[in-house]
Design a protein around this motif. Structure first.
Motif, PDB file in Angstrom:
ATOM      1  N   GLU A  66       0.889  -1.217   0.031  1.00  0.00           N
ATOM      2  CA  GLU A  66       0.070   0.091  -0.024  1.00  0.00           C
ATOM      3  C   GLU A  66       1.083   1.137   0.023  1.00  0.00           C
ATOM      4  O   GLU A  66       2.178   1.285   0.077  1.00  0.00           O
ATOM      5  N   LEU A  67       0.253   2.135  -0.237  1.00  0.00           N
ATOM      6  CA  LEU A  67       1.085   3.797  -0.117  1.00  0.00           C
ATOM      7  C   LEU A  67       0.550   4.648   0.967  1.00  0.00           C
ATOM      8  O   LEU A  67       1.331   5.729   0.891  1.00  0.00           O
ATOM      9  N   GLU A  68      -0.080   4.132   1.948  1.00  0.00           N
ATOM     10  CA  GLU A  68      -0.376   4.966   2.991  1.00  0.00           C
ATOM     11  C   GLU A  68       0.661   5.361   4.007  1.00  0.00           C
ATOM     12  O   GLU A  68       1.206   6.174   4.601  1.00  0.00           O
ATOM     13  N   ASN A  69       1.366   3.962   4.226  1.00  0.00           N
ATOM     14  CA  ASN A  69       2.702   4.010   5.031  1.00  0.00           C
ATOM     15  C   ASN A  69       3.828   4.800   4.128  1.00  0.00           C
ATOM     16  O   ASN A  69       4.212   4.226   3.056  1.00  0.00           O
ATOM     17  N   PRO A  70       4.422   5.937   4.383  1.00  0.00           N
ATOM     18  CA  PRO A  70       5.343   6.740   3.553  1.00  0.00           C
ATOM     19  C   PRO A  70       6.687   6.179   3.267  1.00  0.00           C
ATOM     20  O   PRO A  70       7.385   6.211   2.323  1.00  0.00           O
ATOM     21  N   ILE A  71       6.783   4.767   3.963  1.00  0.00           N
ATOM     22  CA  ILE A  71       8.109   4.082   3.334  1.00  0.00           C
ATOM     23  C   ILE A  71       7.942   3.442   2.306  1.00  0.00           C
ATOM     24  O   ILE A  71       9.080   3.123   1.584  1.00  0.00           O
ATOM     25  N   PHE A  72       6.816   2.975   1.971  1.00  0.00           N
ATOM     26  CA  PHE A  72       6.545   2.214   0.879  1.00  0.00           C
ATOM     27  C   PHE A  72       6.752   3.109  -0.394  1.00  0.00           C
ATOM     28  O   PHE A  72       7.295   2.750  -1.556  1.00  0.00           O
ATOM     29  N   PRO A  73       6.163   4.376  -0.623  1.00  0.00           N
ATOM     30  CA  PRO A  73       6.493   5.136  -1.510  1.00  0.00           C
ATOM     31  C   PRO A  73       7.778   5.447  -1.645  1.00  0.00           C
ATOM     32  O   PRO A  73       8.483   5.622  -2.999  1.00  0.00           O
ATOM     33  N   LEU A  74       8.868   5.537  -0.669  1.00  0.00           N
ATOM     34  CA  LEU A  74       9.930   5.752  -0.806  1.00  0.00           C
ATOM     35  C   LEU A  74      10.796   4.608  -1.554  1.00  0.00           C
ATOM     36  O   LEU A  74      11.743   4.896  -2.325  1.00  0.00           O
ATOM     37  N   PHE A  75      10.435   3.392  -1.059  1.00  0.00           N
ATOM     38  CA  PHE A  75      10.881   2.357  -1.760  1.00  0.00           C
ATOM     39  C   PHE A  75      10.743   2.389  -3.306  1.00  0.00           C
ATOM     40  O   PHE A  75      11.505   2.122  -4.016  1.00  0.00           O
ATOM     41  N   ALA A  76       9.355   2.535  -3.515  1.00  0.00           N
ATOM     42  CA  ALA A  76       8.972   2.502  -4.887  1.00  0.00           C
ATOM     43  C   ALA A  76       9.548   3.586  -5.665  1.00  0.00           C
ATOM     44  O   ALA A  76      10.028   3.462  -6.738  1.00  0.00           O
ATOM     45  N   GLN A  77       9.996   4.814  -5.260  1.00  0.00           N
ATOM     46  CA  GLN A  77      10.650   5.864  -5.898  1.00  0.00           C
ATOM     47  C   GLN A  77      11.919   5.421  -6.313  1.00  0.00           C
ATOM     48  O   GLN A  77      12.697   5.726  -6.955  1.00  0.00           O
TER      49      GLN A  77
END
Length: 331
Positions: A66-77
């Motif tokens: 999911e993308l609600e936890n900011p750590i996952f968008p960071l990984f994705a980026q």
């Protein structure tokens, strides 16, 4: 299905004549424009003409919970940036409760003939899930890499933060501040990172005091609910399984009229973007996201290139970042 020039041209932002030249491998098209057309072809789900396949790296699936936890968008980026630099187009697949499942995403990615898949904190981290799905994928020859969690018996590399060490560092930090009633909040125990945090925490607490463990749902609300139970049990310091859970613990403390860190010290986990700017700034365990994600992409590209894939797990050292949410135990 036969590609429609108009659809591809619209997606790529070029003329139909340009699309035609790229599809027929004719000269007169710049590298960036050619790549834009090929990417549009991939995104729309069209199979590339055989004469073009040698010119393109293709698609790579990126599956995150999911993308609600900011750590996952960071990984994705970070992963997306590394893939793009190598000429690959990342296909981001995010999951939401009641939405598309991981298996459904994998089926879609295979239909689009992706070059490989990166799994971030997926079902591979859940000990209750059937991991045969990953063994079947690996045996089919599809390159795979896993982040956060280890899958035994799968010919694919795994990259994780050392959660056992992270919990140990947190307890040592809080004990050095004089705390003995140190609690742990984390998610459901079936997840490998949670099990490792509990292990590190329990061992570190052996010479400090009685372990106080509260397992709950991931997120702010779960953190707040679990923190309330630990406050009632007399905890003066808490280690949380994520920064979001830690924010929930801070919120619950304030609801009760408690001051952080005067009355309660709180440690998060992840060092998510912007977490240094909370009130108070959160002490946390930093995951080396950039190093982990970069290593995972490089391993995947090695697999795509035909090099043997290691089957071991690589553990990365967390960093304790001390800020304003932890302080000496007040007697």
């Amino acid at each position: 299905m036969r590609p429609r020039l108009s659809d591809i041209a619209k997606q790529a932002g070029v003329s139909e004549a340009t699309v035609s030249r790229v599809l027929n491998d004719r000269p007169g098209v710049g590298t960036a424009t050619r790549q834009a057309v090929l990417t549009a072809l991939d995104v729309l789900g069209y199979e590339r003409p055989a004469l073009l396949r040698k010119h393109s790296a293709g698609l790579v699936g990126l599956v995150v919970p999911e993308l609600e936890n900011p750590i996952f968008p960071l990984f994705a980026q970070v992963i997306s940036t590394e893939l793009a630099a190598a000429g690959y187009t990342p296909v981001l697949c995010t999951q939401n409760p009641g939405g598309v499942t991981e298996d459904e995403y994998v089926d879609m990615l295979r239909e689009r003939h992706v070059s490989g898949i990166v799994f971030v904190s997926g079902l591979h981290a859940d000990t209750a899930a059937d991991h045969q799905r990953y063994r079947d994928l690996a045996e089919s020859g599809l390159p795979l890499v896993f982040l956060t969690g280890y899958v035994d018996g799968v010919a694919a590399p795994c990259f994780s933060c050392d959660d056992t060490l992270a919990a140990t560092l947190a307890v040592e930090h809080l004990a050095a501040l004089g705390h003995t009633r140190i609690g742990l909040i984390s998610g459901p125990e079936r997840f490998i990172p949670v099990q490792r945090k509990i292990s590190g925490y329990t061992r570190a607490m052996a010479d400090v005091g009685e372990p106080l463990v509260e397992l709950t749902l991931f997120g702010v609300e779960g953190g707040a609910a679990a923190a309330g139970r630990l406050y009632d049990a007399g905890a003066t310091a808490i280690l949380c399984g994520s920064d979001l859970m830690a924010l929930g613990a801070v919120q619950e403390a304030r609801t009760r009229g408690m001051s952080v860190p005067k009355d309660i010290s709180i440690v998060g986990y992840d060092d998510s973007p912007l977490i240094a700017y909370t009130d108070p700034p959160l002490t946390t365990l930093r995951q080396p996201v950039r190093a982990m994600a970069t290593a995972a992409v490089r391993a995947l590209l090695d697999e795509v290139a035909g090099q043997p894939a290691p089957t071991s797990e690589y553990l990365f050292r967390p960093e304790l970042v001390v800020r304003g949410s932890t302080g000496p135990h007040s007697t």
